[in-house]
Design an enzyme around this catalytic site. Structure first.
Site, PDB file in Angstrom:
ATOM      1  N   GLY A 157       0.278  -1.128   0.075  1.00 25.73           N
ATOM      2  CA  GLY A 157       0.079  -0.008  -0.035  1.00 25.73           C
ATOM      3  C   GLY A 157       0.713   1.459  -0.302  1.00 25.73           C
ATOM      4  O   GLY A 157       0.729   2.403  -0.539  1.00 25.73           O
ATOM      5  N   GLU A 201       4.095   3.914   6.032  1.00 24.43           N
ATOM      6  CA  GLU A 201       3.017   2.745   6.320  1.00 24.43           C
ATOM      7  C   GLU A 201       2.186   3.586   5.353  1.00 24.43           C
ATOM      8  O   GLU A 201       1.826   4.809   5.224  1.00 24.43           O
ATOM      9  CB  GLU A 201       2.798   2.802   6.998  1.00 24.43           C
ATOM     10  CG  GLU A 201       2.606   0.770   7.769  1.00 24.43           C
ATOM     11  CD  GLU A 201       2.212  -0.068   7.215  1.00 24.43           C
ATOM     12  OE1 GLU A 201       1.527   0.670   6.017  1.00 24.43           O
ATOM     13  OE2 GLU A 201       1.324  -1.250   8.255  1.00 24.43           O
ATOM     14  N   ASP A 202       1.182   3.427   5.123  1.00 24.46           N
ATOM     15  CA  ASP A 202       0.006   3.161   4.163  1.00 24.46           C
ATOM     16  C   ASP A 202      -1.001   4.089   5.226  1.00 24.46           C
ATOM     17  O   ASP A 202      -1.281   5.950   4.678  1.00 24.46           O
ATOM     18  CB  ASP A 202      -0.422   3.141   2.835  1.00 24.46           C
ATOM     19  CG  ASP A 202      -1.243   1.435   3.798  1.00 24.46           C
ATOM     20  OD1 ASP A 202      -0.419   1.193   4.117  1.00 24.46           O
ATOM     21  OD2 ASP A 202      -1.572   0.860   2.274  1.00 24.46           O
ATOM     22  N   ASP A 221      -4.758   1.053  11.141  1.00 26.85           N
ATOM     23  CA  ASP A 221      -5.918   0.619  11.282  1.00 26.85           C
ATOM     24  C   ASP A 221      -5.777   0.522  13.326  1.00 26.85           C
ATOM     25  O   ASP A 221      -5.704   1.006  14.047  1.00 26.85           O
ATOM     26  CB  ASP A 221      -6.331  -0.927  10.592  1.00 26.85           C
ATOM     27  CG  ASP A 221      -7.858  -0.326  10.804  1.00 26.85           C
ATOM     28  OD1 ASP A 221      -8.519  -0.253  11.333  1.00 26.85           O
ATOM     29  OD2 ASP A 221      -8.272  -1.175  10.081  1.00 26.85           O
ATOM     30  N   GLY A 226      -3.780  -1.215  14.456  1.00 25.33           N
ATOM     31  CA  GLY A 226      -1.616  -1.194  15.066  1.00 25.33           C
ATOM     32  C   GLY A 226      -0.989  -2.475  14.899  1.00 25.33           C
ATOM     33  O   GLY A 226      -0.446  -2.933  15.166  1.00 25.33           O
ATOM     34  N   ASN A 227      -2.355  -3.720  14.587  1.00 25.32           N
ATOM     35  CA  ASN A 227      -1.746  -4.980  15.059  1.00 25.32           C
ATOM     36  C   ASN A 227      -0.503  -5.128  13.935  1.00 25.32           C
ATOM     37  O   ASN A 227       0.398  -5.858  14.972  1.00 25.32           O
ATOM     38  CB  ASN A 227      -2.052  -5.632  14.339  1.00 25.32           C
ATOM     39  CG  ASN A 227      -3.842  -6.452  15.618  1.00 25.32           C
ATOM     40  OD1 ASN A 227      -3.432  -6.394  17.010  1.00 25.32           O
ATOM     41  ND2 ASN A 227      -4.570  -7.113  14.892  1.00 25.32           N
ATOM     42  N   THR A 228      -0.458  -5.209  13.164  1.00 24.39           N
ATOM     43  CA  THR A 228       0.803  -5.456  12.368  1.00 24.39           C
ATOM     44  C   THR A 228       2.632  -4.689  12.574  1.00 24.39           C
ATOM     45  O   THR A 228       3.341  -5.204  13.124  1.00 24.39           O
ATOM     46  CB  THR A 228       0.652  -4.072  10.854  1.00 24.39           C
ATOM     47  OG1 THR A 228      -0.299  -5.055  10.692  1.00 24.39           O
ATOM     48  CG2 THR A 228       1.523  -5.072  10.083  1.00 24.39           C
ATOM     49  N   LYS A 260      -6.310   5.778  11.918  1.00 19.01           N
ATOM     50  CA  LYS A 260      -7.835   5.523  11.869  1.00 19.01           C
ATOM     51  C   LYS A 260      -7.697   5.213  13.328  1.00 19.01           C
ATOM     52  O   LYS A 260      -7.937   4.377  14.204  1.00 19.01           O
ATOM     53  CB  LYS A 260      -8.145   3.619  10.559  1.00 19.01           C
ATOM     54  CG  LYS A 260      -9.188   3.982  10.128  1.00 19.01           C
ATOM     55  CD  LYS A 260      -9.586   2.765   9.408  1.00 19.01           C
ATOM     56  CE  LYS A 260      -9.647   2.954   8.342  1.00 19.01           C
ATOM     57  NZ  LYS A 260     -10.266   1.160   7.330  1.00 19.01           N
ATOM     58  N   ASP A 296      -5.632  -0.185  -1.415  1.00 18.04           N
ATOM     59  CA  ASP A 296      -6.621  -1.906  -2.108  1.00 18.04           C
ATOM     60  C   ASP A 296      -8.004  -1.737  -1.303  1.00 18.04           C
ATOM     61  O   ASP A 296      -8.022  -1.771   0.203  1.00 18.04           O
ATOM     62  CB  ASP A 296      -5.893  -2.205  -2.768  1.00 18.04           C
ATOM     63  CG  ASP A 296      -6.222  -3.443  -1.443  1.00 18.04           C
ATOM     64  OD1 ASP A 296      -5.413  -3.178  -0.977  1.00 18.04           O
ATOM     65  OD2 ASP A 296      -6.420  -4.649  -1.999  1.00 18.04           O
TER      66      ASP A 296
END
Ligand code: IMP
Length: 179
Positions: free
Chosen positions: A48, A102-103, A106, A108-110, A134, A162
């Site tokens: 992304g 990062e794009d 959300d 934050g998990n990743t 977010k 996407d």
């Protein structure tokens, strides 16, 4: 284009191209000033972030090194937690100033799962730059050093982001329309 259709869903423009470019330029200026005289390593998280990375890099006034990685999450055979590793990370991070690109953050998990792996390589510093955040959806205590836009908890596409592999090519960011 104010409205687009991606697969089965309708989206409307949320951040137009000029708004995005203006903010990305500001972020590049801030990063260049914070890291003046340094040669940070920008780690762009695919897929992304490719447009954000391209535009940010072109507006820096410092000399960057750039590398692209993919984060893959998988569940251990016996453990319940998932493990996040980087594919394509070939640069030695020891002693480096790293800026993750990062794009969108959300939940934050990743990033939360990936950061300990990064720290193992003993970089001098790690900063996170994300175009979108977010904030209401984020459940981990992540320090986000550079945030382009805080956005509501609604699905977005365009400018690299996407929906099931579609919609990345737009120069604006579109938000899911209300039904
Ligand atoms: P997190 O781990 O929940 O923070 O999610 C991060 C990843 O989920 C991002 O890098 C995106 O690939 C994806 N993602 C989260 N929200 C959206 C969205 O609204 N549109 C497109 N992709 C998203």
């Amino acid at each position: 284009m104010n409205k687009i259709q991606v697969l089965d869903k309708s989206f409307e423009v949320y951040l137009d191209a000029t708004t995005i470019q203006t903010r990305v330029r500001e972020m590049a200026k801030q990063i260049s000033s914070d890291l003046k005289g340094e040669r940070p390593l920008f780690l762009s998280i695919l897929n992304g972030s490719f447009l954000f990375t391209a535009d940010l890099i072109r507006n820096l006034t410092i000399d960057p090194e750039i590398s692209f990685i993919k984060l893959a999450s998988y569940k251990g055979m016996r453990s319940t937690g998932s493990i996040t590793t980087a594919i394509g990370l070939e640069v030695d991070l020891a002693g480096r100033d790293v800026i993750l690109l990062e794009d969108i953050v959300d939940t934050g998990n990743t990033l939360y799962q990936f950061l300990p792996h990064l720290q193992q390589q003993q970089p001098r510093s790690v900063r996170i730059a994300t175009l979108l955040h977010k904030a209401e959806a984020t459940v981990h205590p992540l320090v986000l050093d550079y945030v382009g836009f805080v956005i509501p908890n609604k699905f977005v596409v365009g400018y690299g982001l996407d929906y099931d592999g579609w919609g990345r090519q737009y120069d604006a960011i579109y938000q899911l329309s209300n039904p």
